[in-house]
Motif scaffolding. Structure first.
Motif, PDB file in Angstrom:
ATOM      1  N   MET A  73       0.827  -1.207   0.000  1.00  0.00           N
ATOM      2  CA  MET A  73       0.000   0.000   0.000  1.00  0.00           C
ATOM      3  C   MET A  73       0.864   1.261   0.000  1.00  0.00           C
ATOM      4  SD  MET A  73      -3.053   0.755  -0.272  1.00  0.00           S
ATOM      5  CE  MET A  73      -4.605   0.631   0.517  1.00  0.00           C
ATOM      6  N   VAL A  74       1.712   1.379  -0.997  1.00  0.00           N
ATOM      7  CA  VAL A  74       2.606   2.537  -1.116  1.00  0.00           C
ATOM      8  C   VAL A  74       1.807   3.697  -1.703  1.00  0.00           C
ATOM      9  CG1 VAL A  74       4.758   3.401  -2.091  1.00  0.00           C
ATOM     10  CG2 VAL A  74       4.547   0.975  -1.501  1.00  0.00           C
ATOM     11  N   ILE A  75       1.755   4.789  -0.983  1.00  0.00           N
ATOM     12  CA  ILE A  75       1.066   6.000  -1.441  1.00  0.00           C
ATOM     13  C   ILE A  75       2.126   7.086  -1.609  1.00  0.00           C
ATOM     14  CG2 ILE A  75      -0.667   7.758  -0.916  1.00  0.00           C
ATOM     15  CD1 ILE A  75      -1.913   5.005  -1.185  1.00  0.00           C
ATOM     16  N   ILE A  76       2.145   7.702  -2.793  1.00  0.00           N
ATOM     17  CA  ILE A  76       3.116   8.759  -3.095  1.00  0.00           C
ATOM     18  C   ILE A  76       2.347   9.999  -3.522  1.00  0.00           C
ATOM     19  CG2 ILE A  76       5.121   9.389  -4.493  1.00  0.00           C
ATOM     20  CD1 ILE A  76       5.211   6.197  -5.045  1.00  0.00           C
ATOM     21  N   VAL A  77       2.624  11.113  -2.863  1.00  0.00           N
ATOM     22  CA  VAL A  77       2.014  12.395  -3.220  1.00  0.00           C
ATOM     23  C   VAL A  77       3.157  13.340  -3.579  1.00  0.00           C
ATOM     24  CG1 VAL A  77       0.574  14.314  -2.460  1.00  0.00           C
ATOM     25  CG2 VAL A  77       0.089  11.994  -1.642  1.00  0.00           C
ATOM     26  N   THR A  78       3.120  13.881  -4.805  1.00  0.00           N
ATOM     27  CA  THR A  78       4.198  14.755  -5.250  1.00  0.00           C
ATOM     28  C   THR A  78       3.662  16.140  -5.568  1.00  0.00           C
ATOM     29  OG1 THR A  78       4.020  14.305  -7.622  1.00  0.00           O
ATOM     30  CG2 THR A  78       5.289  12.757  -6.333  1.00  0.00           C
ATOM     31  N   ASP A  79       4.534  17.121  -5.407  1.00  0.00           N
ATOM     32  CA  ASP A  79       4.231  18.479  -5.842  1.00  0.00           C
ATOM     33  C   ASP A  79       5.537  19.262  -5.935  1.00  0.00           C
ATOM     34  OD1 ASP A  79       4.820  18.931  -3.166  1.00  0.00           O
ATOM     35  OD2 ASP A  79       2.961  19.964  -2.707  1.00  0.00           O
ATOM     36  N   SER A 118       0.179  21.542  -9.042  1.00  0.00           N
ATOM     37  CA  SER A 118      -0.889  20.707  -8.505  1.00  0.00           C
ATOM     38  C   SER A 118      -0.273  19.430  -7.935  1.00  0.00           C
ATOM     39  CB  SER A 118      -1.898  20.372  -9.609  1.00  0.00           C
ATOM     40  OG  SER A 118      -1.245  19.713 -10.662  1.00  0.00           O
ATOM     41  N   LYS A 119      -1.007  18.763  -7.085  1.00  0.00           N
ATOM     42  CA  LYS A 119      -0.522  17.534  -6.472  1.00  0.00           C
ATOM     43  C   LYS A 119      -0.783  16.359  -7.408  1.00  0.00           C
ATOM     44  CE  LYS A 119      -0.956  18.932  -1.670  1.00  0.00           C
ATOM     45  NZ  LYS A 119       0.385  19.365  -1.574  1.00  0.00           N
ATOM     46  N   PHE A 120       0.159  15.424  -7.417  1.00  0.00           N
ATOM     47  CA  PHE A 120       0.026  14.188  -8.180  1.00  0.00           C
ATOM     48  C   PHE A 120       0.053  13.049  -7.178  1.00  0.00           C
ATOM     49  CE2 PHE A 120       2.037  10.513 -10.182  1.00  0.00           C
ATOM     50  CZ  PHE A 120       1.244  10.339 -11.304  1.00  0.00           C
ATOM     51  N   ARG A 121      -0.890  12.131  -7.310  1.00  0.00           N
ATOM     52  CA  ARG A 121      -0.953  11.003  -6.380  1.00  0.00           C
ATOM     53  C   ARG A 121      -0.772   9.695  -7.136  1.00  0.00           C
ATOM     54  NH1 ARG A 121      -4.267  14.984  -5.029  1.00  0.00           N
ATOM     55  NH2 ARG A 121      -4.369  15.673  -2.867  1.00  0.00           N
ATOM     56  N   LYS A 122      -0.045   8.775  -6.516  1.00  0.00           N
ATOM     57  CA  LYS A 122       0.194   7.463  -7.123  1.00  0.00           C
ATOM     58  C   LYS A 122       0.109   6.419  -6.025  1.00  0.00           C
ATOM     59  CE  LYS A 122       2.571   4.656 -10.167  1.00  0.00           C
ATOM     60  NZ  LYS A 122       2.204   4.365 -11.490  1.00  0.00           N
ATOM     61  N   LYS A 123      -0.524   5.290  -6.345  1.00  0.00           N
ATOM     62  CA  LYS A 123      -0.616   4.183  -5.398  1.00  0.00           C
ATOM     63  C   LYS A 123      -0.001   2.947  -6.036  1.00  0.00           C
ATOM     64  CE  LYS A 123      -4.141   1.178  -3.943  1.00  0.00           C
ATOM     65  NZ  LYS A 123      -5.555   0.952  -3.779  1.00  0.00           N
ATOM     66  N   VAL A 124       0.824   2.242  -5.267  1.00  0.00           N
ATOM     67  CA  VAL A 124       1.394   0.976  -5.694  1.00  0.00           C
ATOM     68  C   VAL A 124       0.946  -0.046  -4.653  1.00  0.00           C
ATOM     69  CG1 VAL A 124       3.523  -0.299  -6.165  1.00  0.00           C
ATOM     70  CG2 VAL A 124       3.395   2.145  -6.709  1.00  0.00           C
ATOM     71  N   ASN A 157      11.036  20.025  -5.534  1.00  0.00           N
ATOM     72  CA  ASN A 157      10.128  18.923  -5.850  1.00  0.00           C
ATOM     73  C   ASN A 157      10.084  17.977  -4.666  1.00  0.00           C
ATOM     74  OD1 ASN A 157       9.255  19.132  -8.831  1.00  0.00           O
ATOM     75  ND2 ASN A 157      11.397  19.742  -8.809  1.00  0.00           N
ATOM     76  N   GLN A 158       8.874  17.736  -4.178  1.00  0.00           N
ATOM     77  CA  GLN A 158       8.682  16.982  -2.949  1.00  0.00           C
ATOM     78  C   GLN A 158       7.889  15.693  -3.234  1.00  0.00           C
ATOM     79  OE1 GLN A 158       7.964  19.097   0.973  1.00  0.00           O
ATOM     80  NE2 GLN A 158       5.917  18.722   0.218  1.00  0.00           N
ATOM     81  N   PHE A 159       8.335  14.597  -2.631  1.00  0.00           N
ATOM     82  CA  PHE A 159       7.674  13.301  -2.758  1.00  0.00           C
ATOM     83  C   PHE A 159       7.370  12.798  -1.346  1.00  0.00           C
ATOM     84  CE2 PHE A 159       9.967  13.955  -6.580  1.00  0.00           C
ATOM     85  CZ  PHE A 159       9.299  13.274  -7.579  1.00  0.00           C
ATOM     86  N   LYS A 160       6.089  12.765  -0.980  1.00  0.00           N
ATOM     87  CA  LYS A 160       5.672  12.255   0.323  1.00  0.00           C
ATOM     88  C   LYS A 160       5.306  10.786   0.139  1.00  0.00           C
ATOM     89  CE  LYS A 160       3.891  16.742   1.611  1.00  0.00           C
ATOM     90  NZ  LYS A 160       2.705  17.569   1.861  1.00  0.00           N
TER      91      LYS A 160
END
Length: 131
Positions: A44-50, A59-65, A88-91
């Motif tokens: 359940m990897v959740i990545i939020v970038t901006d 804008s925020k980009f969201r990705k789920k693996v 550039n930030q990757f949460k």
């Protein structure tokens, strides 16, 4: 209640911005990857970038693996070079062995460039790695 939540230190997980040849379009592209250099799968990897600066924000980009297997990597997104002038930030949040982990990876403005390329863990590629 918040003080009772323990989030352990992240180890063996990286975000890398890799400069790669795109055979379809015959271009050099910059792609972001999440890398799992652990001996356990990430779930359940959740990545939020901006991206952001003093005067701009993307804008925020969201990705789920669902599952990122041990000793593997997955592409997050393609990044346009115009965004390298921003921070550039990757949460990244994920579960490993039923424990939640969370970390913010930041590429400071103008640090993603061809001169900063280095070997990327697990990939036969060169890129800029945030640890």
């Amino acid at each position: 209640m918040k003080k009772d939540i323990e989030i352990p230190k992240v180890e063996g997980v990286y975000v890398a911005i890799v400069n790669e040849y795109n055979a379809i379009y015959k271009t050099q592209d910059w792609n972001a990857y999440i890398i799992n250099d652990n001996d356990a799968d990430l779930e359940m990897v959740i990545i939020v970038t901006d991206g952001y600066s003093e005067s701009k924000i993307t804008s925020k980009f969201r990705k789920k693996v669902e599952v990122l297997p041990k000793k593997s990597y997955a592409k997050i997104e393609m990044i346009q070079e115009e965004l390298f002038t921003l921070n550039n930030q990757f949460k990244v949040t994920y579960f490993k062995d039923n424990t939640m982990f969370d970390k913010v990876y930041t590429f400071k403005k103008n640090t993603i460039n061809l001169e900063a390329l280095q070997a990327v863990p697990l990939m036969e590629a060169r890129g800029v790695v945030a640890k």
